[in-house]
Design an enzyme around this catalytic site. Structure first.
Site, PDB file in Angstrom:
ATOM      1  CG  HIS A   1      -8.214   0.908  -3.095  1.00  0.00           C
ATOM      2  ND1 HIS A   1      -7.570  -0.252  -2.731  1.00  0.00           N
ATOM      3  CD2 HIS A   1      -8.817   1.368  -1.956  1.00  0.00           C
ATOM      4  CE1 HIS A   1      -7.755  -0.478  -1.432  1.00  0.00           C
ATOM      5  NE2 HIS A   1      -8.503   0.490  -0.955  1.00  0.00           N
TER       6      HIS A   1
ATOM      7  NE  ARG B   1     -10.358  -4.097   0.605  1.00  0.00           N
ATOM      8  CZ  ARG B   1      -9.590  -3.116   1.088  1.00  0.00           C
ATOM      9  NH1 ARG B   1     -10.163  -2.010   1.571  1.00  0.00           N
ATOM     10  NH2 ARG B   1      -8.279  -3.200   1.067  1.00  0.00           N
TER      11      ARG B   1
ATOM     12  CB  CYS C   1     -13.851   2.428  -0.036  1.00  0.00           C
ATOM     13  SG  CYS C   1     -13.018   4.031  -0.029  1.00  0.00           S
TER      14      CYS C   1
ATOM     15  CD  GLN D   1     -13.096  -0.719  -0.869  1.00  0.00           C
ATOM     16  OE1 GLN D   1     -12.317  -0.659   0.075  1.00  0.00           O
ATOM     17  NE2 GLN D   1     -14.334  -1.172  -0.742  1.00  0.00           N
TER      18      GLN D   1
ATOM     19  CG  ASP E   1     -13.271   7.609  -1.318  1.00  0.00           C
ATOM     20  OD1 ASP E   1     -13.252   7.449  -0.082  1.00  0.00           O
ATOM     21  OD2 ASP E   1     -12.322   7.290  -2.063  1.00  0.00           O
TER      22      ASP E   1
ATOM     23  NE  ARG F   1      -3.626   2.026   2.854  1.00  0.00           N
ATOM     24  CZ  ARG F   1      -4.900   2.068   2.466  1.00  0.00           C
ATOM     25  NH1 ARG F   1      -5.404   1.046   1.784  1.00  0.00           N
ATOM     26  NH2 ARG F   1      -5.669   3.093   2.746  1.00  0.00           N
TER      27      ARG F   1
END
Length: 308
Positions: free
Chosen positions: A134, A294, A266, A137, A225, A107
Site C-alpha cells: 500500500h 493522503r 491508516c 498510504q 492496523d 485498488r
C-alpha cells in the site's frame, strides 16, 4: 511516463521529491475551500480512471478530489462494472483504457493484476493497494511524521499486530528513507521476508520483538492496523483476535513508548480492538492528519507519474 507500483521499485530521490511537492501543495491550499481549484492546474484536460476491485473510502475520495483540484476529470469504476480479468484479459483492458484516459489508479487484490496492467498500459499506473503493498498510504505517513518531528531518517518505527500489506510498504520505506523498524506481533503473522530483506539490504535496522512493551521502548512512532479484513469469516476473525489481543495499542503501551512517540493508523479502525479510543483521540494520535495527507501525497504522485 512513470508508473508508481511500489515504494521499493521507485527511486528514493523521486520519493523524496514527491513528499516535498506534497508539502508545498498542501501549504498552498491552506485555508481554502475544498472544492476550489489549485492555482496550478497540471491535470487540466486530463482524465484519470480510478478502478476499485476493493471497497474504499480514503483512497477513492482523496484521488477523486485530488484530480479535480488539479483541473482533471475522473472516471470511477468498480470491479463488478469492469470484470477485470474475467472475459477480457487485464492486458487488453490496459490497452483499451490507455486509449481513453491519461492515468490509471487501481485498488485490487493480487499484485499480479497490478503488474499486468502496468506492463501493458501506455499511460501511468498507480498502485492504490494490493494484498502485498500500500505505497500511497506510506508516503502520506512519512509526510505526516515529518510535519511533526522533522526527518524520519534514523528514527524508530514500531509496527504492531499483523505483518500485512501496509507493514510491507513501511518496511520498503524504512529502506528508502533510512529509518529503523521493529515488528511486534505473533510469529504466525510475521511480515514478508522479502520486505524485511529489502529494508536490511538498504541499511535499515529491522527486528522482531514479541513483547509489545519492550518493542515500543524509545519509539518515535507506533503504528497499528486492523486485525481482520472485511472478507474474513467468523472463525477467522476469532482466531486472529486471539492471536493479536496481546498487541493492542493502549495507554499503557503508549506510556512505555515515551512521551514523544506519535501514533498512526491508516484507518478504518476498530476501536477497542487493535487500538483503544483513548489512544486514537489522544494528543499523540495523528490519524486524521495522516488521512488528510493522503490527498496531498497522491496529488504529488500523480504529478510525478505524468511529469507535470
Amino acid at each position: 511516463m512513470n508508473h508508481f507500483t511500489d515504494i521499493h521499485t521507485t527511486d528514493a530521490a523521486d520519493l523524496r521529491s514527491m513528499i516535498d511537492l506534497a508539502v508545498s501543495m498542501k501549504a498552498a491550499r491552506a485555508g481554502r475551500p475544498k472544492g476550489e481549484p489549485d492555482d496550478d492546474q497540471p491535470l487540466a484536460g486530463r482524465i484519470a480512471a480510478l478502478i476499485f476491485e476493493k471497497p474504499s473510502t480514503r483512497t477513492r475520495v482523496s484521488f477523486d478530489v485530488g484530480v479535480r483540484q488539479m483541473g482533471g476529470g475522473t472516471l470511477v469504476l468498480s470491479g463488478s462494472e469492469m470484470q477485470l480479468g474475467h472475459g477480457e484479459s487485464i492486458a487488453d483492458t490496459a490497452r483499451v483504457l490507455s486509449r481513453y484516459v491519461d492515468l490509471v489508479m487501481i485498488r485490487t487484490f493480487e499484485e499480479s493484476a497490478l503488474r499486468e496492467l502496468a506492463e501493458n498500459a501506455t499511460v501511468p499506473v498507480i498502485n492504490g493497494l494490493t494484498n502485498q503493498s500500500h505505497p500511497c498510504q506510506i508516503l502520506a505517513d512519512v509526510m505526516t511524521f515529518e510535519e511533526r518531528r522533522g526527518s524520519i531518517a534514523g528514527k524508530k518505527v514500531v509496527w504492531t499486530g499483523d505483518g500485512n500489506n501496509v507493514c510491507a510498504s513501511f518496511l520498503h520505506a524504512a529502506g528508502q528513507f533510512g529509518f529503523d523498524m521493529v515488528f511486534a506481533g505473533p510469529p504466525e503473522l510475521d511480515p514478508s521476508p522479502d520486505a524485511m530483506g529489502f529494508a536490511r539490504r538498504k541499511g535499515a535496522g529491522v527486528s522482531i520483538e514479541r513483547d509489545i512493551r519492550k518493542a515500543v521502548e524509545d519509539a518515535d512512532l507506533v503504528v497499528a492496523d486492523t486485525w481482520v479484513s472485511m472478507h474474513d469469516n467468523q472463525s477467522t476473525r476469532e482466531r486472529r483476535h486471539n492471536l493479536l489481543r496481546p498487541y493492542q495499542v493502549n495507554a499503557e503501551v503508549m506510556e512505555a513508548a515515551g512521551e514523544d512517540a506519535l501514533f498512526m493508523h491508516c484507518l478504518p479502525a476498530h476501536r477497542e480492538e487493535e487500538v483503544t479510543g483513548e489512544v486514537m483521540d489522544g494528543p499523540r494520535s495523528v490519524i486524521f492528519d495522516e488521512a488528510e495527507n493522503r490527498l496531498h501525497a497522491q496529488k504529488a504522485i500523480m504529478r510525478w507519474c505524468l511529469n507535470v
